[in-house]
Design a protein around this motif. Structure first.
Motif, mmCIF file in Angstrom:
data_model
loop_
_atom_site.group_PDB
_atom_site.id
_atom_site.type_symbol
_atom_site.label_atom_id
_atom_site.label_comp_id
_atom_site.label_asym_id
_atom_site.label_seq_id
_atom_site.Cartn_x
_atom_site.Cartn_y
_atom_site.Cartn_z
ATOM 1 N N LEU A 165 0.925 -1.391 -0.088
ATOM 2 C CA LEU A 165 -0.087 0.059 0.170
ATOM 3 C C LEU A 165 0.902 1.273 -0.073
ATOM 4 O O LEU A 165 0.644 2.199 -0.643
ATOM 5 N N VAL A 166 1.833 1.059 0.947
ATOM 6 C CA VAL A 166 2.853 2.249 0.799
ATOM 7 C C VAL A 166 3.386 2.759 -0.441
ATOM 8 O O VAL A 166 3.333 3.950 -0.892
ATOM 9 N N GLY A 167 4.207 1.772 -0.951
ATOM 10 C CA GLY A 167 4.743 1.840 -2.392
ATOM 11 C C GLY A 167 3.718 2.352 -3.319
ATOM 12 O O GLY A 167 3.921 2.950 -4.199
ATOM 13 N N GLY A 168 2.681 1.460 -3.507
ATOM 14 C CA GLY A 168 1.526 2.116 -4.569
ATOM 15 C C GLY A 168 1.005 3.331 -4.369
ATOM 16 O O GLY A 168 0.739 4.104 -5.341
ATOM 17 N N ALA A 169 0.824 3.912 -3.000
ATOM 18 C CA ALA A 169 0.305 5.382 -2.824
ATOM 19 C C ALA A 169 1.292 6.233 -3.308
ATOM 20 O O ALA A 169 1.201 7.273 -4.064
ATOM 21 N N VAL A 170 2.622 5.874 -2.881
ATOM 22 C CA VAL A 170 3.684 6.887 -3.141
ATOM 23 C C VAL A 170 3.925 7.017 -4.757
ATOM 24 O O VAL A 170 4.143 7.981 -5.096
ATOM 25 N N PHE A 171 3.936 6.006 -5.500
ATOM 26 C CA PHE A 171 4.028 6.082 -6.847
ATOM 27 C C PHE A 171 2.708 6.679 -7.541
ATOM 28 O O PHE A 171 2.867 7.238 -8.673
ATOM 29 N N GLY A 172 1.553 6.037 -7.148
ATOM 30 C CA GLY A 172 0.516 6.313 -7.605
ATOM 31 C C GLY A 172 0.171 7.856 -7.740
ATOM 32 O O GLY A 172 -0.502 8.461 -8.483
ATOM 33 N N LEU A 173 0.768 8.644 -6.605
ATOM 34 C CA LEU A 173 0.602 9.931 -6.416
ATOM 35 C C LEU A 173 1.994 10.716 -6.773
ATOM 36 O O LEU A 173 2.297 11.678 -5.752
ATOM 37 N N ASN A 174 2.834 10.270 -7.500
ATOM 38 C CA ASN A 174 4.125 10.839 -7.622
ATOM 39 C C ASN A 174 4.213 12.356 -8.187
ATOM 40 O O ASN A 174 2.926 12.673 -8.394
ATOM 41 N N GLY A 175 5.265 13.055 -7.972
ATOM 42 C CA GLY A 175 5.234 14.307 -8.243
ATOM 43 C C GLY A 175 5.169 14.536 -9.662
ATOM 44 O O GLY A 175 4.683 15.763 -9.955
ATOM 45 N N THR A 176 5.509 13.511 -10.514
ATOM 46 C CA THR A 176 5.295 13.889 -11.965
ATOM 47 C C THR A 176 3.707 14.110 -12.078
ATOM 48 O O THR A 176 3.463 15.041 -13.042
ATOM 49 N N VAL A 491 0.604 1.930 12.617
ATOM 50 C CA VAL A 491 -0.445 2.568 12.016
ATOM 51 C C VAL A 491 0.203 3.965 11.296
ATOM 52 O O VAL A 491 0.176 4.291 10.276
ATOM 53 N N VAL A 492 1.220 4.463 12.350
ATOM 54 C CA VAL A 492 1.816 5.607 11.800
ATOM 55 C C VAL A 492 2.969 5.584 10.747
ATOM 56 O O VAL A 492 2.821 6.118 9.770
ATOM 57 N N LEU A 493 3.581 4.394 10.847
ATOM 58 C CA LEU A 493 4.530 3.835 9.888
ATOM 59 C C LEU A 493 3.974 3.785 8.496
ATOM 60 O O LEU A 493 4.292 3.994 7.292
ATOM 61 N N VAL A 494 2.807 3.036 8.548
ATOM 62 C CA VAL A 494 1.997 2.526 7.271
ATOM 63 C C VAL A 494 1.254 3.871 6.606
ATOM 64 O O VAL A 494 1.289 4.234 5.520
ATOM 65 N N GLY A 495 0.587 4.515 7.553
ATOM 66 C CA GLY A 495 -0.086 5.892 7.304
ATOM 67 C C GLY A 495 0.689 7.079 6.605
ATOM 68 O O GLY A 495 0.127 7.858 5.998
ATOM 69 N N LEU A 496 2.068 7.109 7.097
ATOM 70 C CA LEU A 496 2.462 8.587 7.023
ATOM 71 C C LEU A 496 2.834 8.777 5.657
ATOM 72 O O LEU A 496 2.427 9.676 5.074
ATOM 73 N N LEU A 497 3.504 7.871 4.938
ATOM 74 C CA LEU A 497 3.895 8.377 3.415
ATOM 75 C C LEU A 497 2.436 8.367 2.560
ATOM 76 O O LEU A 497 2.341 9.221 1.775
ATOM 77 N N PRO A 498 1.646 7.474 2.713
ATOM 78 C CA PRO A 498 0.224 7.541 1.732
ATOM 79 C C PRO A 498 -0.332 8.944 2.095
ATOM 80 O O PRO A 498 -0.762 9.718 1.009
ATOM 81 N N LEU A 499 -0.645 9.138 3.321
ATOM 82 C CA LEU A 499 -1.348 10.626 3.824
ATOM 83 C C LEU A 499 -0.231 11.774 3.397
ATOM 84 O O LEU A 499 -0.808 12.973 2.721
ATOM 85 N N GLU A 500 0.796 11.715 2.961
ATOM 86 C CA GLU A 500 1.645 12.933 2.874
ATOM 87 C C GLU A 500 1.827 12.812 1.224
ATOM 88 O O GLU A 500 1.822 14.094 1.006
ATOM 89 N N ALA A 501 1.684 11.680 0.787
ATOM 90 C CA ALA A 501 1.689 11.466 -0.598
ATOM 91 C C ALA A 501 0.355 12.429 -1.283
ATOM 92 O O ALA A 501 0.354 13.218 -2.222
ATOM 93 N N ALA A 502 -0.715 12.164 -0.643
ATOM 94 C CA ALA A 502 -2.124 12.638 -0.848
ATOM 95 C C ALA A 502 -2.071 14.307 -0.736
ATOM 96 O O ALA A 502 -2.406 15.055 -1.650
#
Length: 767
Positions: A165-176, A491-502
């Motif tokens: 989930l973390v990797g998918g959210a980071v790349f699905g919402l990438n900066g490009t 929860v913090v570890l899993v949620g941090l990057l997806p929430l930040e990416a969004a």
């Protein structure tokens, strides 16, 4: 493999689960949460609170446009409108009318459309651009494809579902995707799909199962058809490196099957893109490439721009303090950068390189990331090293590296999350990694603060961006060092990057207009009165939106440009301006404005069939004294002047024929003696002409218009355009499709026995 929740205690195996338990299981599914995160990041657009339609912002037809909640722009480049929307919309309409979009008669004096590439004219996704909100739907779909392809790639590598989930959210919402919703972002979502295809082929080659190289084929073909070769090239390099790293560890027969699968996938993917490759190859022989035809090795982001790899909005929202002008301190960043990372992402990626699992792959991804960053920020030894790679010197790495960099970082960060969840990495090693990233972030923040001292407007935004970055780092450090209570830490570890990416993804959306309308009164006037002639603009109605609405514009904003038309621009129409920015608003290198250039060369405009000149409502026509321009239309978007003697689209040179136009591609002529028919369209290789069905040669005037010799009598003259070897391209395309379809009916098991073991590190979901 994916983490799976056990069935509730009160559910009997084999008995259908009640609806409340099915919903509970869905709520615990990382795959479901991935979709929720990606869709949540689009809420400002999905809810209609902000309008990302470039037609409103960049066409010149928007009126009463209300500014967004944040200053700046919602895109880093207005080519999201000029090329990716306007030209793609034209291609979509051509398909819907049953025509292959080889040629665009509404740009310049005609120009190749599919061969131009940025329109993505031959991509199946281009049909979405036929609709008013099609571009938003297109990039929402691309985000979902990117996210889920990354999710299943990580699952294939054996990571737990929440790390996927973390990797998918980071790349699905990438900066490009966040900053560049135009052609460079089109191939991005096919990179994880290509890597997934490589992993599927590798795991199945070990068992003798059919290798499913069709996934590689589809990814390669769609990446090329997406219409931006620089992004596809860098993504392809990463895929090639990935495949090379994954080759060791396979036995002899498995290695051969893997290599054959890679070769078959790549070859059939190229076959799928054959019609486009034919069109591009044919166009490039007659195209002006501008700066892309030169060495781009030294193009780089200024040193202070490295802060965007830790704090995406350290210079405020896009173009906030530079008014769209490259040359200011922040403008130099926006003009060269093409995406971002975050401090927490970099820290988790650093943690992900520590453990022994998939060590070779992770080290390779880390080295690749460092090389890309060093190349983009001007580290000379790295520039010289990468210049050895064929084609690399012609790629603007700083602008187009982000998809490849984000992919590497997303994979490494997912490994970092998994290793922390599974305690594969020591707290001390993880803390050291976070500390080193924090030190690098401090240095980057210091340089950014120093560079932004004159930019008073962004100081508060910069402070907020830096504080957020260090807050996320501090939160990660607490989780790494304390880790109690365990559930909360997870929860913090899993949620941090997806929430930040969004959150980072949403920022540009808040700069989009909150209201306004597109005034099509000017378009209606032109459609009703222009016939088969053209208009020129000195500002209103931006190029290439004539292509969008189907009215011919002499101006263009495109790359590449036909060489013959580029020569016309610099010699006769707007001397010394850039042919790729023939927009009517440039001040060229002789000090002439476009209005003054028009005044001097008005007879050339007339010879090219320009009937109307568009100027801003409060401007006067820049005509010579001996020429009278008559005002014929005015509204809130433009004032329109009519030129006195525009050349017709079809004309005979000897004045011995009666010419009856039958559209843009045909005319009925009745000549009393041999004559020459002039067609006011660009003469280029690929055009054919027929006189009553007989092929005849096409010549060119000194202004590069087409000419055809006519015999006496009544004749039907027709014209058609297709790239050289277009039929061969379609044949290869058909063979590629057949090969992919044939692979689906091959025996499921090519070697070995039915009891051969499954790959040890795969989920088997795509087997």
């Amino acid at each position: 493999m994916l983490l799976k929740s056990p069935p509730p205690d009160n559910v009997v195996p084999g008995v259908e689960m009640p609806a409340r338990f099915r919903l509970r299981r869905l709520a615990r599914s990382p795959a479901v949460w991935l979709g929720v995160v990606i869709l949540a990041a689009q809420i400002p657009y999905l809810a209609g609170l902000f309008d990302p339609n470039p037609l409103l912002s960049f066409s010149g037809l928007g009126v009463h446009v209300a500014r967004g909640a944040l200053p700046g722009s919602f895109t880093i480049d207005p080519n999201s409108g000029f090329t990716s929307q306007a030209l793609a919309h034209r291609a979509a309409l051509d398909w819907l009318h049953g025509h292959v979009p080889w040629w665009n008669p509404f740009e310049g004096i005609g120009s190749p459309l599919a061969g131009e590439m940025q329109s993505a004219a031959l991509s199946p996704f281009v049909l979405l651009l036929a609709f008013a909100n099609g571009q938003f739907v297109l990039y929402l779909l691309f985000c979902l494809i990117a996210g889920y392809a990354t999710f299943f790639l990580l699952d294939r590598l054996g990571l737990p579902g929440w790390a996927c989930l973390v990797g998918g959210a980071v790349f699905g919402l990438n900066g490009t995707f966040a900053w560049m919703r135009f052609a460079p972002a089109n191939p991005v979502c096919f990179l994880p799909l290509l890597l997934l295809g490589i992993e599927v082929a590798r795991s199945r080659s070990r068992t003798g199962l059919r290798t499913h190289w069709w996934i590689i084929s589809v990814a390669v073909g769609l990446s090329l058809l997406a219409g931006f070769p620089e992004t596809a090239y860098l993504d392809g390099l990463l895929a090639l490196i990935w495949a090379a790293v994954r080759l060791p560890g396979l036995g002899g027969p498995a290695r051969r099957r893997f290599i054959l699968a890679l070769a078959a996938g790549a070859a059939s993917g190229l076959a799928l893109a054959a019609p486009l490759l034919v069109a591009v190859g044919d166009y490039l022989r007659s195209a002006f490439l501008g700066p892309n035809g030169s060495n781009l090795t030294k193009a780089q982001v200024p040193a202070h721009g490295i802060a965007t790899l830790f704090f995406p909005y350290v210079f405020g929202p896009l173009w906030m303090d530079s008014a769209g002008h490259i040359g200011s301190l922040s403008g130099n960043v926006w003009g060269q950068a093409g995406g971002y990372l975050t401090a927490a992402l970099v820290a988790l990626a650093a943690i992900g390189t520590i453990s022994r699992r998939h060590r070779a792959l992770k080290v390779t991804l880390a080295v690749w990331s460092l090389l890309l960053v060093a190349r983009s920020y001007g580290v000379r030894p790295v520039e010289r090293l990468l210049a050895v790679v064929p084609g690399m010197s012609h790629v603007l790495t700083s602008r187009y590296m982000n998809p490849s960099l984000s992919m590497a970082m997303a994979v490494l960060a997912a490994f970092g999350v998994a290793d922390l969840l599974e305690r594969r990495v020591s707290r001390r090693a993880a803390a050291v990694a976070v500390a080193l990233v924090a030190l690098a972030a401090i240095l980057a923040a210091r340089d950014a603060r120093a560079a932004a001292t004159p930019l008073r407007a962004i100081h508060s935004a910069q402070t907020g961006a830096i504080l957020w970055g260090f807050f996320s780092l501090a939160l990660l450090a607490v989780v790494v060092l304390v880790g109690r209570p365990r559930r909360l830490a997870s929860v913090v570890l899993v949620g941090l990057l997806p929430l930040e990416a969004a959150a980072m993804f949403v920022v540009p959306e808040l700069s989009a207009p909150t209201g306004g309308r597109v005034d099509t009164g000017l378009v209606t006037f032109l459609t009703d009165h222009i016939g088969d002639q053209r208009f020129a603009t000195l500002g209103p109605f931006e190029p290439n939106y004539g292509s969008y609405f189907g009215v011919a514009s002499l101006n263009e904003n495109d790359l590449p440009v036909p060489k013959a038309f580029a020569r016309l621009i610099v010699r006769h129409l707007d001397p010394r301006t850039s042919p790729v920015l023939f927009t009517g608003t440039q001040v060229n290198r002789r000090g002439l404005t476009s209005a003054q250039a028009f005044s001097r060369g008005i007879h050339y405009y007339e010879a090219l069939g320009v009937k109307y000149l568009l100027v801003d409502e409060d401007e006067r026509a820049p005509a010579p004294r001996h020429v009278s321009l008559r005002g014929v239309y005015a509204d809130s978007t433009a004032f329109v002047y009519q030129l006195p003697r525009p050349a017709p689209f079809f004309a005979d040179r000897t004045r011995g024929c009666v010419v009856e136009p039958l559209g843009l591609d045909a005319a009925r002529v009745d000549c009393i003696w041999p004559s020459v028919l002039i067609r006011n369209e660009l003469e280029m290789p690929g055009w054919t002409a027929r006189v009553d069905g007989r092929l005849v040669p096409i010549g060119a005037t000194r202004l590069s218009q087409e000419v055809v010799a006519l015999p006496p009598g009544r004749e039907l003259v027709t014209f058609a355009y297709a790239p050289a070897h277009a039929n061969l391209g379609w044949l290869v395309f058909a063979l590629g499709l057949a090969a992919i379809a044939g692979s689906a009916v091959l025996p499921r098991r090519l070697t070995g026995s039915p009891g051969s073991p499954a790959p040890p590190n795969g989920a088997g979901g795509l087997d």
